[in-house]
Each structure stands twice: as C-alpha cells, then as structure tokens.
Enzyme design. Structure first.
Site, PDB file in Angstrom:
ATOM      1  N   ASN A 158      17.738  27.910  38.001  1.00 21.52           N
ATOM      2  CA  ASN A 158      17.912  29.481  38.137  1.00 21.52           C
ATOM      3  C   ASN A 158      18.136  30.042  39.175  1.00 21.52           C
ATOM      4  O   ASN A 158      18.923  31.245  39.360  1.00 21.52           O
ATOM      5  CB  ASN A 158      16.499  30.105  37.444  1.00 21.52           C
ATOM      6  N   ALA A 207      14.995  33.148  24.401  1.00 23.99           N
ATOM      7  CA  ALA A 207      16.178  33.874  23.847  1.00 23.99           C
ATOM      8  C   ALA A 207      16.556  34.841  24.930  1.00 23.99           C
ATOM      9  O   ALA A 207      17.926  35.290  24.882  1.00 23.99           O
ATOM     10  CB  ALA A 207      15.608  34.647  22.597  1.00 23.99           C
ATOM     11  N   HIS A 208      15.913  35.422  25.846  1.00 26.01           N
ATOM     12  CA  HIS A 208      16.366  36.550  26.718  1.00 26.01           C
ATOM     13  C   HIS A 208      17.252  36.075  27.644  1.00 26.01           C
ATOM     14  O   HIS A 208      17.852  37.104  28.362  1.00 26.01           O
ATOM     15  CB  HIS A 208      15.281  37.698  27.193  1.00 26.01           C
ATOM     16  N   THR A 244       0.521  34.623  14.020  1.00 22.18           N
ATOM     17  CA  THR A 244       1.575  35.415  13.178  1.00 22.18           C
ATOM     18  C   THR A 244       2.775  35.421  13.845  1.00 22.18           C
ATOM     19  O   THR A 244       3.026  35.863  14.921  1.00 22.18           O
ATOM     20  CB  THR A 244       1.040  36.701  12.663  1.00 22.18           C
ATOM     21  N   CYS A 332      10.493  37.885  45.403  1.00 22.96           N
ATOM     22  CA  CYS A 332       9.816  37.755  46.602  1.00 22.96           C
ATOM     23  C   CYS A 332       8.814  38.904  46.821  1.00 22.96           C
ATOM     24  O   CYS A 332       9.482  40.244  47.045  1.00 22.96           O
ATOM     25  CB  CYS A 332      10.553  37.333  47.742  1.00 22.96           C
TER      26      CYS A 332
END
Ligand SMILES: *Cc1c(COP(=O)(O)O)cnc(C)c1O
Length: 386
Positions: A158, A207-208, A244, A332
């Site tokens: 990332n 997903a985001h 749920t 940071c």
C-alpha cells in the site's frame, strides 16, 4: 460534484487510502437502504430478496477470482479478513506448529495480528525485503521450519506499490504443505488475480479500495482449508462469521466488482501509463527525488517518491493548499517517528526518508491532474528548500 471543504478543484491522489464510491454503486445500494430492508435470515419475501442480492454479489466476486461462491466469506473490512486469516489459521493448525512467516512491510492488520499471536506464545518471522520492497525467496525458504503453519505476504504494498512474487511464494508454501495467505486489499480489482493460477489458500480484499463502500470486505478461503469461526453467533456465512449481513454494503461491493472487472485491462494499461508519466515527469522536472518500490512490478496507480532535505508532512500541507490530496504513505502520529516502517525497510537514505510522499491514481485521474501535481511539487519543493 459539490465540494464543501475545498474551494478549488481538487486533484485526489490518495486512492490507496480510499476511493470515491462509484455512482452506479451508490445507485445499486440505495434500494437496500430503503424499501429492500429485509434481514436475509427471515423466511418471507423481504428476506428472500436480501438473500438473493447477497448470493448474487458472492457469485460475482467468486467469478472475478476463478473461485467458487462457497469459498467467499463476507467481512466488515479488509482488516477483519486479515485478522481472521492469520488468527484463524494459527488456531486451526496449532497441533502442527506455532510458527508464522510474514514480512516487515505488511499492513498493520497483519503485523498487529502477528504481534498479538506472539503474546499468546506463537513465533513469527518477519522477513526483510530488498531495496525495491521485494521479499527474497532464499530468505523465505531459509525461514521455513517443520512447525511453520502459515505464510502471509501481501500481494501489493500500500505504501510503495511493489507487487510481491506471489506465484513463487505460493509454490514454495504448497510444496511444503504450508498454508499461504495474501493480503490483496491493494491489488484486487486493480490487477488480474486467479486462485486457479495462483497457489493462494486465503486472500483478503476490501470494497472501499475499488470504488465500493466502506465497512465491507471479504476473505477467500480455498475449499478444504478449515478456518475456525471468527465471529460467534448465528449461522451466517456458513456458520463461520455470524452477524446480520451488511446487505447494502455487500450489494455495493458486488456492483463495484462488476464495474472494476468490466474494463480492468484497459484501466490497468491507462493507469500504468499515467503512473509512468508521473514518475518520469517527477524525475525529469524535480531535483533530489527518488522513486520508491519496484519500477516494473508495481500496482498500476501507485507512485511513491522521497524528496531530499524536506519534511514530508510540510510538503503535504502545501500540496493541499494547491488542491492536491496526497499522503505520506502511512498514518504517522505526532511524537512518533516520521519515517514509516516500510520506507525504513527498503533502506531509503536518511536525507530522503522524511520527505516521502505517496500519490495514488484511479481510473478517473487525468494527465492534467498529474501535471498539476508535479507543478505544485515543483513550486513547493523550492519554497521548502529555500
Ligand atoms: C486498506 C488496507 C487494509 C485494511 O482494509 P480496511 O478495509 O480499511 O480495513 C489492509 N491491507 C492493505 C494492504 C490495505 O491497503
């Protein structure tokens, strides 16, 4: 697009942190926040509607990975999928051994799960990476012990964008009957991943990171790999992950997958070209700059740069004044070291490391965005270095 916080047009170059929810995703989710509010565990029509929507999303996701729908488990985020994979395999394989192998540059969802397991008595080897951020196969093989039960190495990093040799790692793991998990949160829906091609046993996604909503992700678990239940309660997700279901979130993730895979190869090509354009322009027009991460094997949208003799946090503030949203590559906190552990692990020189800036593109990024970003970098670097 209305923009309440920013006065000028914003160039959003922080897509590794999160992405804008696609319009089609928002539209697909809406009915499930409204009239289609059913609980998938109920027997009548509303429940049936929710169940069908969930299973449709599961099929779409399974297909995108060449997996079976029964191998996809929905979670609340990428972090949960990572936690489940690491702690679940550790627990399931305790009889065989208590040794786990990971790398020094994993996301905190992996690193902190491993540290937690160390406190419980597990042993973890944190592999070093080379100057490009690549895990070395000789070191991996050397670290394997008879009691190693899990190797967890990310697909794409990332912060610096490096894509790890997942194929080779998977082969090494499989030959030795060790389970292999990959945190693919940055890579899934950005590069093609097939679990038929790649010897991966478990894989996390969120997903985001690909224009879906926040608060939903999934864990792929290869058939035959037994992981224990992560959330105890009802029988959802084959009894492995109670709660749920987040129906709107799951529907949104399914839609985001459909969109991402409908044009992935074209988007990849276009985004990689823009990424290369940004890297070359930065190297050409800016002074005292290094590009971090592997030059070729890198995520299509990731550019990580370190600038000599500047403070990255100050640079980010000046960039924002010009309407450029970028990031330092990691969260940071003040008081802590300004240099991220990933930047440290790849050995960025001390005069460059504090000046690290990450710019991550999306399918919406344009050449003009990149030009504006580099122009802003240029003027603000001059200001800071004066
Ligand atoms: C964002 C990210 C995560 C965490 O995902 P969330 O859904 O935000 O919890 C894990 N791993 C990597 C590599 C990431 O980029």
């Amino acid at each position: 697009m209305s923009n309440q916080i920013y006065k000028k047009d914003v160039v959003y170059l922080d897509n590794a942190a999160t992405t804008r929810v696609a319009k089609e995703v928002e539209e697909a989710m809406k009915p499930y926040l409204g009239e289609k509010f059913g609980n998938a565990s109920t027997a009548y029509g509303y429940g049936e509607e929710a169940r069908e929507a969930i299973e449709h999303a599961r099929r779409v996701i399974a297909e995108s990975l060449d997996a079976k729908p029964s191998e996809i488990y929905f979670t609340s985020c990428g972090s949960e999928a990572d936690n489940w994979a690491v702690k679940g395999v550790a627990e399931a394989c305790r009889e065989k051994g208590n040794h786990i192998i990971t790398s020094r540059i994993e996301h905190h969802a992996i690193l902190n799960s491993c540290e937690y397991l160390e406190r419980l008595g597990y042993e973890v080897t944190y592999l070093d990476v080379d100057e490009n951020g690549v895990v070395q196969m000789e070191e991996l093989v050397h670290a394997i012990r008879p009691d190693t039960t899990l190797i967890t190495i990310m697909f794409g990093n990332n912060e610096i964008g490096t894509i790890e040799p997942v194929m080779q790692i998977g082969r090494i793991a499989r030959e030795r009957q060790i389970l292999f998990h990959t945190d693919a949160v940055q890579a899934y829906a950005q590069v093609p991943i097939s679990v038929r091609r790649y010897p991966v046993d478990l894989l996390s996604a969120s997903a985001h990171k690909f224009h879906g909503p926040k608060g939903v992700g999934f864990l792929y678990v290869r058939e035959g790999v037994a992981v224990p239940s992560f959330i105890h309660g009802g029988g959802q997700e084959q009894g492995k992950r109670a709660g749920t279901e987040n129906v709107p979130g799951i529907v949104g993730m399914g839609k985001a997958v459909e969109l991402a895979f409908s044009d992935m190869r074209m988007r990849m090509r276009r985004e990689s070209m823009l990424r290369n354009y940004l890297m070359e322009k930065a190297l050409h027009e800016l002074s005292g700059v290094r590009i971090n991460g592997h030059r070729v094997n890198r995520l299509p949208g990731n550019v990580s740069m370190s600038f000599r003799g500047v403070d990255g946090a100050s640079l980010l503030i000046l960039l924002e004044e010009d309407g450029i949203c970028a990031s330092g590559g990691s969260a940071c906190n003040t008081g802590e070291s300004r240099i991220s552990y990933v930047i440290d692990a790849i050995g960025v020189p001390a005069d460059y490391a504090p000046g690290t800036v990450r710019m991550t593109l999306s399918g919406d990024t344009t050449r003009e965005d990149v030009d504006r970003a580099v122009a802003s970098l240029k003027s603000n670097l001059e200001r800071l270095r004066d």
